[in-house]
Design a protein around this motif. Structure first.
Motif, short mmCIF file in Angstrom:
data_model
loop_
_atom_site.label_atom_id
_atom_site.label_comp_id
_atom_site.label_asym_id
_atom_site.label_seq_id
_atom_site.Cartn_x
_atom_site.Cartn_y
_atom_site.Cartn_z
N ILE A 78 62.82 37.33 12.81
CA ILE A 78 61.84 36.47 13.17
C ILE A 78 62.18 35.13 13.48
O ILE A 78 61.97 34.64 14.65
N ARG A 111 63.79 35.38 16.85
CA ARG A 111 62.87 35.52 17.97
C ARG A 111 62.32 34.11 18.33
O ARG A 111 61.84 34.04 19.56
N PHE A 112 62.19 33.16 17.27
CA PHE A 112 61.77 32.03 17.67
C PHE A 112 62.44 30.84 17.84
O PHE A 112 62.33 29.84 18.32
N ILE A 142 61.91 29.94 21.65
CA ILE A 142 60.48 29.25 21.92
C ILE A 142 60.58 27.90 21.16
O ILE A 142 59.84 26.94 21.63
N ARG A 182 52.80 27.81 13.93
CA ARG A 182 53.03 29.08 14.46
C ARG A 182 53.37 29.89 13.29
O ARG A 182 52.99 31.21 13.43
N ASP A 206 50.13 31.44 12.05
CA ASP A 206 49.66 32.29 13.01
C ASP A 206 50.48 33.44 13.10
O ASP A 206 49.78 34.69 12.93
N LEU A 207 51.70 33.62 13.00
CA LEU A 207 52.42 35.20 12.84
C LEU A 207 52.14 35.60 11.71
O LEU A 207 52.06 36.94 11.90
N ALA A 213 48.75 37.42 12.20
CA ALA A 213 48.89 38.44 13.03
C ALA A 213 49.89 39.65 12.53
O ALA A 213 49.44 40.61 12.82
N ALA A 252 47.63 41.26 10.44
CA ALA A 252 46.35 42.15 11.00
C ALA A 252 47.07 43.35 11.61
O ALA A 252 46.34 44.42 11.70
N ARG A 253 48.28 43.54 11.66
CA ARG A 253 49.07 44.85 12.16
C ARG A 253 49.59 45.48 10.95
O ARG A 253 50.58 46.36 10.99
N MET A 257 43.46 43.64 16.07
CA MET A 257 43.19 42.31 16.40
C MET A 257 44.20 41.58 17.23
O MET A 257 45.36 41.69 17.06
N PHE A 315 45.06 37.83 18.88
CA PHE A 315 44.91 36.38 18.89
C PHE A 315 45.14 35.93 20.20
O PHE A 315 45.42 36.09 21.05
N ASN A 351 46.95 32.66 21.09
CA ASN A 351 48.33 32.50 21.33
C ASN A 351 49.42 33.65 21.51
O ASN A 351 49.75 34.17 20.62
N PRO A 352 49.74 34.01 22.82
CA PRO A 352 50.57 35.21 22.94
C PRO A 352 51.86 35.12 22.26
O PRO A 352 52.30 36.01 21.74
N ASP A 353 52.52 33.83 22.14
CA ASP A 353 53.88 33.82 21.43
C ASP A 353 53.67 33.96 20.10
O ASP A 353 54.83 34.57 19.40
N ASN A 354 52.70 33.48 19.44
CA ASN A 354 52.47 33.51 17.94
C ASN A 354 52.16 34.85 17.32
O ASN A 354 52.17 34.99 15.94
N GLN A 355 52.16 36.20 18.16
CA GLN A 355 51.79 37.44 17.47
C GLN A 355 52.60 38.44 18.06
O GLN A 355 52.40 39.46 17.77
N ILE A 356 53.72 38.01 18.77
CA ILE A 356 54.73 38.86 18.91
C ILE A 356 55.96 38.94 18.01
O ILE A 356 56.58 37.79 17.86
N ILE A 357 56.34 40.17 17.41
CA ILE A 357 57.36 40.17 16.35
C ILE A 357 58.48 40.40 16.84
O ILE A 357 59.71 40.16 16.42
N ASN A 369 60.24 36.82 25.69
CA ASN A 369 60.01 35.41 26.17
C ASN A 369 60.45 35.24 27.57
O ASN A 369 60.05 34.28 28.28
N GLY A 372 50.60 46.48 21.42
CA GLY A 372 50.80 46.61 20.05
C GLY A 372 49.83 47.19 19.00
O GLY A 372 49.83 47.82 17.95
#
Lengths: 266, 290
Positions: A162, A165-166, A169, A214, A217-218, A221, A224-225, B92, B94, B96-102, B146, B160
Motif C-alpha cells: 500500500i 502504491r501511494f 500519489i 487517505r 478512506d482506504l 474501502a 467494505a471489500r 460499496m 466511494f 475518491n477514486p484514488d483512496n479505494q484502489i489497493i 495511477n 472490484g
C-alpha cells in the motif's frame, strides 16, 4: 526532482525478467548486492557490469527509466566518490593544497562509484520489473517462516504494497501543495539550511493531514471489500516456481561463483 | 422480497473529549424507514450534511445503527457473524477514486475483493475477466491505476466490487470528483449493470441529472426521508426541492421558470429533448399567428 525516484514504479512490459517469480528476483538482487561488496578488482567489476547489462537488456525497460533512479542518489554518489578520491593515502599522482589524488584513492573512488551506481540500478531493475504487489507477495512467502515467531508477515507485506502504491500519489500531492504555497508567496529556495528546512513545514503539515485522511478512506474501502487480514485469503496469482526460475537460479549461482573465482585468482 | 430494509434507523455521531466524556452528539439519521426492491435503480439526493452518506455506510455495515435495524436480504447488519456476508451482498463504491484502489495493477485491484473472501484462484480469474468486461475496462487490465483518468478509476472500483458478485451496489457520490466525461462514463456503466445483471443500485449523488434515469428518487433531509417517488414526480415539485437546498435538472428548471412567466408547458419535463418537444408547438403556433 522528487518525481525522479524510480523505486516502486513498475514498468509494464512482457520480458523474461518480468515473468520471473518475485522470490527469484529478490534473491537475485540480494546475490547481486553481495557480489558487489565482494568484488575488489577490475575483473570482478567487469563481470558485474556484464551481468547488469545483460539483465537490463533482457528486462526491456528503456534505459532512461533505469537511469532515472540514479538521479536521486547523485549527491550521495558524488560525496562518496570525492571523499575516496581525495582522502585516501597512497602513491600521490596529483596534489593541490591538502587535496591529493593517489593511485589507491583513484581505485577506491572508481570502485565505490560503480558499486553504488550498480546497487541502485540493480535494485531498480527488480522494482521496475516486479509489481509492488508481487514484491510484497514474494517477501511474504519467503519470510513466511517468521510467522511462527509471531511476526505479522502478511500485514507487513500489505502495508508495504500500500505504501508503494501511494508513493506516486503523495508525490503528486506534495507537488500540488508546494505550488499552492508558492502561489501564496512561500519561498523554498533561499536562505540557509535551517531556514529552508523550516520552510518545509507548510508543506509537511497539509501533506500529513491529507495522508491520514487517505488512510482512513482506504481502510474503510478495504473493509467494505471484506478485508480481514491474511487468514483465509486466496490469491489471484499464487507464487509458483517455473522452469525459468530454475534457470535463473543457475545463472545467478554461476555468476556468483565467477565473481568469487575472479577475486580469488587476481 | 426487499433487498434493503431499514426500520426506525437512528444514527448518532458522538464526539468525545480526552476523558472519553460525550462532548457532542449529532444525529445523522433520525428514525428513517426505507425499503428497496431487488433489481431497482434508486437515486438518493440530499444536500451536504443531510445524512445521505451516513445512510450509504449503514447498508454494508461500515457504520452500525445506534437504534433500529438494517436488513440486507434479511441479514441484520448488526449481527457480527453475518458482517462479511452483508458486505459481500452489498458492495460499496466511494467518492475518491484514488483512496479505494489497493492494487498497483488494475487486474490485481479487481481481484482484491474475491481474494479476501477466499475465492479459489481459477474462479478469481474468471470473475476478474467478467467484471472488467462488464465495466468496459478489459483493455486496461495490465495498467497502473495511477495512469487512468478519474472515470476509468471509478470503473475499476466498480469492477472490484462486481467481482465479489454482490446483489446490490451502493455508490456514495461516485462522480463528485470527476469531469463531465468521467461522470457520463460511470453513470452509463452503472445503468448497464442494473439493466444487464439485475444488480440493485443505490446511487447517492447531488447531481440531479444523474437521478433522471433512476426508477425511484429518494430525497433525504435532516436524517429523514422527505420525498420518495419516481423522478418525474419528484422533479415536478421544484419549489419543495429548492426548500431542501437541491437543484433540479437544467431543463426542468428552465421549464419551471417559463411556466412562472406564463408559458403553457406541461409538468415534469426532465430532459432537454422533452423541453424542445414541448416548446416547438408553442413556437409554431405563434409563428402561425403572425
Amino acid at each position: 526532482m522528487i518525481r525522479d525516484i524510480t523505486i516502486g514504479q513498475y514498468y509494464p512490459a512482457d520480458s523474461p525478467i518480468h515473468r520471473l517469480d518475485p522470490r527469484t528476483k529478490l534473491f537475485g538482487t540480494l546475490v547481486y548486492i553481495v557480489s558487489l561488496f565482494f568484488a575488489d578488482n577490475l575483473w570482478c567489476y567487469g563481470a558485474a557490469t556484464l551481468f547488469l547489462a545483460a539483465a537490463v537488456r533482457i528486462s526491456r525497460v528503456p534505459f532512461r527509466f533505469i537511469v532515472r533512479g540514479l538521479k536521486a542518489v547523485v549527491f550521495l554518489l558524488l560525496i562518496s566518490v570525492s571523499f575516496n578520491l581525495f582522502l585516501t593515502d597512497g602513491r600521490v599522482l596529483w596534489q593541490a593544497g591538502f587535496l591529493k589524488i593517489t593511485d589507491a584513492g583513484l581505485r577506491l573512488a572508481l570502485f565505490m562509484g560503480l558499486r553504488l551506481a550498480y546497487l541502485v540500478i540493480g535494485s531498480s531493475i527488480m522494482t521496475l520489473t516486479t509489481t509492488p504487489n508481487q514484491l510484497a507477495d514474494g517477501l511474504e512467502k519467503s519470510l513466511g517462516f517468521l510467522n511462527r515467531a509471531r511476526v505479522p508477515v502478511h500485514e507487513i507485506s500489505m502495508m508495504m504494497s500500500i505504501a508503494l502504491r501511494f508513493i506516486p500519489i503523495l508525490v503528486e500531492e506534495t507537488d500540488k501543495i508546494m505550488k499552492a504555497q508558492m502561489a501564496r508567496g512561500a519561498d523554498f529556495e533561499s536562505g540557509n539550511v535551517i531556514r529552508r528546512a523550516k520552510s518545509m513545514i507548510p508543506i509537511l503539515v497539509p501533506l500529513f493531514v491529507s495522508a491520514f485522511r487517505r488512510a482512513t478512506d482506504l481502510a474503510m474501502a478495504m473493509e467494505a471489500r471484506c478485508y480481514r487480514g491474511g487468514e483465509g485469503r486466496t490469491k489471484m496469482k499464487p507464487l509458483q516456481y517455473e522452469r525459468r526460475d530454475g534457470f535463473a537460479y543457475a545463472v545467478l549461482l554461476a555468476y556468483l561463483a565467477a565473481v568469487i573465482a575472479l577475486r580469488l585468482i587476481w | 422480497m426487499n433487498i434493503i430494509k431499514a426500520v426506525n434507523l437512528v444514527f448518532d455521531y458522538i464526539r468525545r473529549d480526552e476523558d472519553d466524556k460525550v462532548e457532542e452528539v449529532s444525529r445523522a439519521l433520525d428514525h428513517l424507514n426505507l425499503e428497496i426492491e431487488e433489481g431497482s435503480f434508486v437515486a438518493v439526493l440530499g444536500h451536504n450534511g443531510s445524512g445521505k452518506s451516513t445512510l450509504a455506510k449503514q447498508i454494508n455495515g461500515i457504520l452500525l445503527p445506534t437504534e433500529g435495524t438494517v436488513w440486507i436480504s434479511e441479514m441484520d447488519t448488526a449481527d457480527e457473524n453475518l458482517l462479511w456476508e452483508v458486505r459481500k451482498t452489498a458492495g460499496m463504491v466511494f467518492q475518491n477514486p484514488d483512496n479505494q484502489i489497493i492494487g498497483n495493477v488494475v487486474e490485481e485491484d479487481v481481484a482484491f475483493g474475491p481474494e479476501n473472501i477466499g475465492v479459489p484462484t481459477p474462479e478469481i480469474w474468471r470473475r476478474v475477466d467478467e467484471s472488467l468486461r462488464a465495466t468496459g475496462m478489459a483493455m486496461y487490465r495490465k495498467r497502473s491505476p495511477n495512469r487512468l483518468s478519474g472515470g476509468q478509476k471509478q470503473r475499476v472500483a466498480i469492477a472490484g466490487v462486481l467481482a465479489m458478485k454482490p446483489r446490490c451496489i451502493v455508490l456514495d457520490e461516485p462522480t463528485a470528483m470527476l469531469d463531465p466525461n468521467g461522470r457520463r462514463e460511470v453513470i452509463r456503466t452503472i445503468r448497464e449493470l442494473n439493466r444487464a445483471e439485475n444488480i440493485t443500485i443505490l446511487l447517492i449523488t447531488h447531481y440531479m441529472e444523474e437521478a433522471i434515469d433512476a426508477d425511484r428518487v429518494i430525497v433525504v433531509d435532516g436524517g429523514k426521508i422527505v420525498m420518495d417517488d419516481v423522478p418525474r414526480q419528484i422533479f415536478s415539485r421544484v419549489e419543495e426541492l429548492k426548500r431542501y437546498s437541491l437543484d433540479v435538472p437544467q431543463a426542468t428548471e428552465l421549464a419551471w421558470e417559463l411556466r412562472q412567466g406564463g408559458v403553457d408547458l406541461p409538468d415534469g419535463i426532465l430532459r432537454r429533448e422533452e423541453l424542445v418537444e414541448a416548446l416547438l408547438p408553442l413556437l409554431k403556433g405563434r409563428k402561425g399567428c403572425q
